[in-house]
Write a protein that holds these residues in place. Structure first.
Motif, short mmCIF file in Angstrom:
data_model
loop_
_atom_site.label_atom_id
_atom_site.label_comp_id
_atom_site.label_asym_id
_atom_site.label_seq_id
_atom_site.Cartn_x
_atom_site.Cartn_y
_atom_site.Cartn_z
N UNK A 331 15.96 -10.30 87.45
CA UNK A 331 15.57 -9.04 86.81
C UNK A 331 14.15 -9.11 86.25
N UNK A 332 13.65 -10.29 85.97
CA UNK A 332 12.27 -10.40 85.49
C UNK A 332 11.29 -9.99 86.59
N UNK A 333 11.60 -10.33 87.84
CA UNK A 333 10.76 -9.90 88.96
C UNK A 333 10.80 -8.38 89.11
N UNK A 334 11.99 -7.81 88.95
CA UNK A 334 12.12 -6.35 89.05
C UNK A 334 11.30 -5.68 87.97
N UNK A 335 11.43 -6.16 86.76
CA UNK A 335 10.67 -5.57 85.66
C UNK A 335 9.17 -5.69 85.91
N UNK A 336 8.74 -6.81 86.46
CA UNK A 336 7.32 -7.01 86.74
C UNK A 336 6.80 -5.98 87.74
N UNK A 337 7.63 -5.63 88.71
CA UNK A 337 7.23 -4.62 89.69
C UNK A 337 6.96 -3.28 89.01
N UNK A 338 7.81 -2.91 88.07
CA UNK A 338 7.62 -1.63 87.38
C UNK A 338 6.43 -1.68 86.44
N UNK A 339 6.18 -2.83 85.84
CA UNK A 339 4.99 -2.94 85.00
C UNK A 339 3.72 -2.85 85.84
N UNK A 340 3.78 -3.37 87.06
CA UNK A 340 2.63 -3.24 87.95
C UNK A 340 2.36 -1.78 88.31
N UNK A 341 3.42 -0.99 88.37
CA UNK A 341 3.27 0.42 88.73
C UNK A 341 3.14 1.33 87.52
N UNK A 396 17.65 5.86 91.89
CA UNK A 396 17.91 6.64 93.10
C UNK A 396 17.30 8.03 92.98
N UNK A 397 17.43 8.63 91.80
CA UNK A 397 16.83 9.95 91.59
C UNK A 397 15.32 9.87 91.55
N UNK A 398 14.78 8.83 90.93
CA UNK A 398 13.33 8.68 90.84
C UNK A 398 12.69 8.43 92.20
N UNK A 399 13.42 7.81 93.11
CA UNK A 399 12.88 7.52 94.43
C UNK A 399 12.52 8.79 95.19
N UNK A 400 13.22 9.88 94.90
CA UNK A 400 12.95 11.14 95.58
C UNK A 400 11.74 11.88 95.01
N UNK A 401 11.17 11.38 93.92
CA UNK A 401 10.09 12.09 93.25
C UNK A 401 8.72 11.44 93.44
N UNK A 402 8.67 10.28 94.08
CA UNK A 402 7.42 9.55 94.20
C UNK A 402 7.00 9.47 95.65
N UNK A 403 5.72 9.22 95.87
CA UNK A 403 5.21 9.06 97.22
C UNK A 403 5.78 7.78 97.83
N UNK A 404 6.03 7.82 99.13
CA UNK A 404 6.72 6.72 99.81
C UNK A 404 5.95 5.41 99.72
N UNK A 406 3.66 4.59 97.32
CA UNK A 406 3.10 4.36 95.99
C UNK A 406 3.67 3.07 95.39
N UNK A 407 2.99 2.49 94.41
CA UNK A 407 3.52 1.29 93.75
C UNK A 407 4.89 1.51 93.13
N UNK A 408 5.12 2.70 92.60
CA UNK A 408 6.41 2.97 92.00
C UNK A 408 7.50 2.99 93.06
N UNK A 409 7.22 3.57 94.22
CA UNK A 409 8.20 3.56 95.31
C UNK A 409 8.50 2.14 95.75
N UNK A 410 7.47 1.30 95.80
CA UNK A 410 7.68 -0.10 96.17
C UNK A 410 8.58 -0.79 95.16
N UNK A 411 8.34 -0.55 93.88
CA UNK A 411 9.17 -1.17 92.84
C UNK A 411 10.61 -0.69 92.93
N UNK A 412 10.80 0.60 93.17
CA UNK A 412 12.15 1.14 93.25
C UNK A 412 12.88 0.58 94.47
N UNK A 413 12.22 0.56 95.62
CA UNK A 413 12.85 0.02 96.82
C UNK A 413 13.18 -1.46 96.65
#
Length: 497
Positions: A331-341, A396-404, A406-413
């Motif tokens: 989960x630390x890696x997951x959190x890091x992805x969101x902090x990057x975005x 899952x809901x946030x994934x539909x709101x961001x560009x495919x 984008x850094x946020x989409x990468x973090x969510x995926x």
């Protein structure tokens, strides 16, 4: 007379019983009030406070911006689940005490250290009192201080030589101690000192050379390099045995970090890897490869059927599956992805990081209460299950709101792809929520890596066969200036930087 005495005794016992009953009721109500206050405090901090990761925990839940689709419904659902399950919505935690004031003397005289005593006494002239009498010894005024004695000594080993005076069968020499390095000039204690200085305190060999020179001991860096290489060869069986024991653990942590390999000549350098395998009791073993290819970790972990804490390195995928190991994602890696975005989608990142912080808050409770594995697993199932469900719906809901792309989409995926492995830790109290134990254990390599290359300030560097941790700055000779580079102490030709 007996009746008069008995009545006050019975009355006192009745009063004591009533007082005990009242105290019990007060204690119950006090606990209930504290429990309710704690619930209010937890939800207040979740809604308005900061997480332990220095990010807002859940103040985004009340935000009505576009990036928070379905969040209000999710929050209402979380409250309903909490009320339905009783304690499921509450995280019991001990409030942090006030910060400990710095200063004051801690224990500085460990019992295992040797003791040396120096005694000071009055001389004969000082034993005369001003009144004309004599002073008599009545005790000692004692004070302590830490001293450090770090010196080199010359250890001479003499072996007796014997010969028979009646025949010529030859000379018999007494057997001496086993040498770590045959015909070497460094003894076992000195070798251990060099290993600690280089690997634990991260001093490069050329700095050690200067340090010993300041003490009047001339030891070239080439001697230090070859000595450590020989020690590594001798210790390899121990490393192999430790690795076998680590793999007996029901769960292990593994990670890797890059190191630079100097290839000598004009070939420049390339990147190698140091791997770590850590068991639950904090015993860990390091391994080295010349690349990040999956061959070596797969060879080591082949046949392992426990839980493996790791990042999303594809080289581990062949180890997971039916009959193999179980992946436990971090989960630390997951959190890091969101902090990057965070800069691109601050609201969505805040929502994800805040919910992950709530998962870590549960882990903090388990640590503070020193829960056993079974109790820790029960706490996770009761407290974290609904939080994970809420986070999954949120992502899952946030994934539909961001560009495919984008850094946020990468973090969510990244999070959704690893979701089964991210929730495995709920099933077993022995498992960790992240792979930080491996990252902490491999951190000394990263610390040393910052020191080793910085030592290469001269025009030429002797490249060791393993990595630049063994590099030796040397002054260019006449042959160097003419384009011919001499051979280093470890066998590799030196090269310009």
């Amino acid at each position: 007379m007996a009746t008069t005495v008995q009545e006050p005794r019975e009355e006192n016992e009745t009063l004591r019983a009533l007082l005990a009953e009242r105290d019990a009721k007060i204690n119950e109500r006090t606990k209930e009030v504290a429990k309710l206050e704690h619930k209010v405090d937890v939800y207040s901090r979740l809604a308005y406070g900061k997480s332990s990761e220095r990010r807002p925990v859940a103040d985004q839940l009340s935000d009505d911006k576009q990036g928070h689709l379905f969040v209000a419904a999710l929050f209402a659902e979380a409250v309903a689940v909490a009320e339905k399950n009783g304690e499921a919505g509450t995280i019991e935690t001990n409030e942090r005490s006030a910060p400990r004031k710095r200063g004051g003397r801690r224990q500085t005289y460990p019992d295992h250290l040797p003791r040396v005593k120096t005694t000071y006494a009055l001389d004969d002239e000082g034993l005369h009192c001003s009144c004309g009498g004599d002073l008599h010894h009545i005790g000692w005024e004692s004070t302590k201080e830490l001293e450090r004695v770090e010196i080199c000594i010359v250890h001479t080993i003499e072996r007796g030589k014997y010969a028979c005076l009646q025949c010529s069968d030859g000379v018999v020499t007494a057997k001496g101690p086993t040498r770590v390095i045959e015909k070497g000039i460094l003894g076992p204690h000195f070798l251990g000192h060099v290993a600690v200085e280089h690997l634990i305190t991260h001093l490069p060999y050329h700095r050690l050379e200067k340090k010993y020179a300041s003490e009047g001991v001339r030891l070239s860096r080439s001697v230090l390099e070859r000595s450590m290489a020989k020690c590594a060869e001798l210790l390899e069986p121990i490393q192999t045995q430790m690795l076998e024991e680590v793999l007996l653990s029901p769960a292990i942590h593994t990670d890797d970090t890059p190191v630079t390999i100097a290839r000598g000549g004009q070939n420049g350098s390339r990147e190698g890897r140091i791997w770590i395998y850590r068991e639950l009791d904090d015993r860990h073993v390091y391994d080295f490869t010349e690349s990040r290819r999956a061959d070596r970790p797969q060879e080591i972990l082949q046949g392992y059927t426990g839980h493996i804490h790791a990042d999303a390195y594809p080289g581990y995928d062949a180890l997971f599956g039916p009959g193999g190991a179980t992946e436990v994602a971090c989960w630390a890696h997951v959190r890091r992805k969101f902090l990057d975005a965070e800069k691109t989608e601050p609201d969505l990142a805040k929502g994800a990081v805040g919910r992950i912080a709530r998962l870590y808050a549960i882990e903090s409770v388990a640590r503070e209460q020193e829960l056993k594995p079974t109790a820790r697993a029960n706490l996770r199932k009761a407290e974290a299950t609904s939080l994970l469900e809420e986070l999954y719906v949120y992502l899952s809901a946030a994934e539909t709101q961001v560009l495919a792309k984008s850094p946020m989409a990468t973090a969510i995926r990244y999070a959704l792809k690893l979701w089964p492995a991210l929730t495995v830790y709920l099933t077993n109290g022995l498992l960790n929520i992240d792979n930080n134990p491996a990252e902490n254990a491999i951190r000394p390599v990263a610390v040393g890596r910052k020191n080793w290359p910085s030592s290469r300030t001269s025009p030429a560097v002797a490249g060791c066969a393993l990595c630049k941790a063994c590099s030796s700055p040397r002054r260019p000779s006449a042959s160097t200036r003419q384009g011919t580079w001499p051979t280093s102490s470890c066998g590799s030709p030196t090269r310009p930087t």
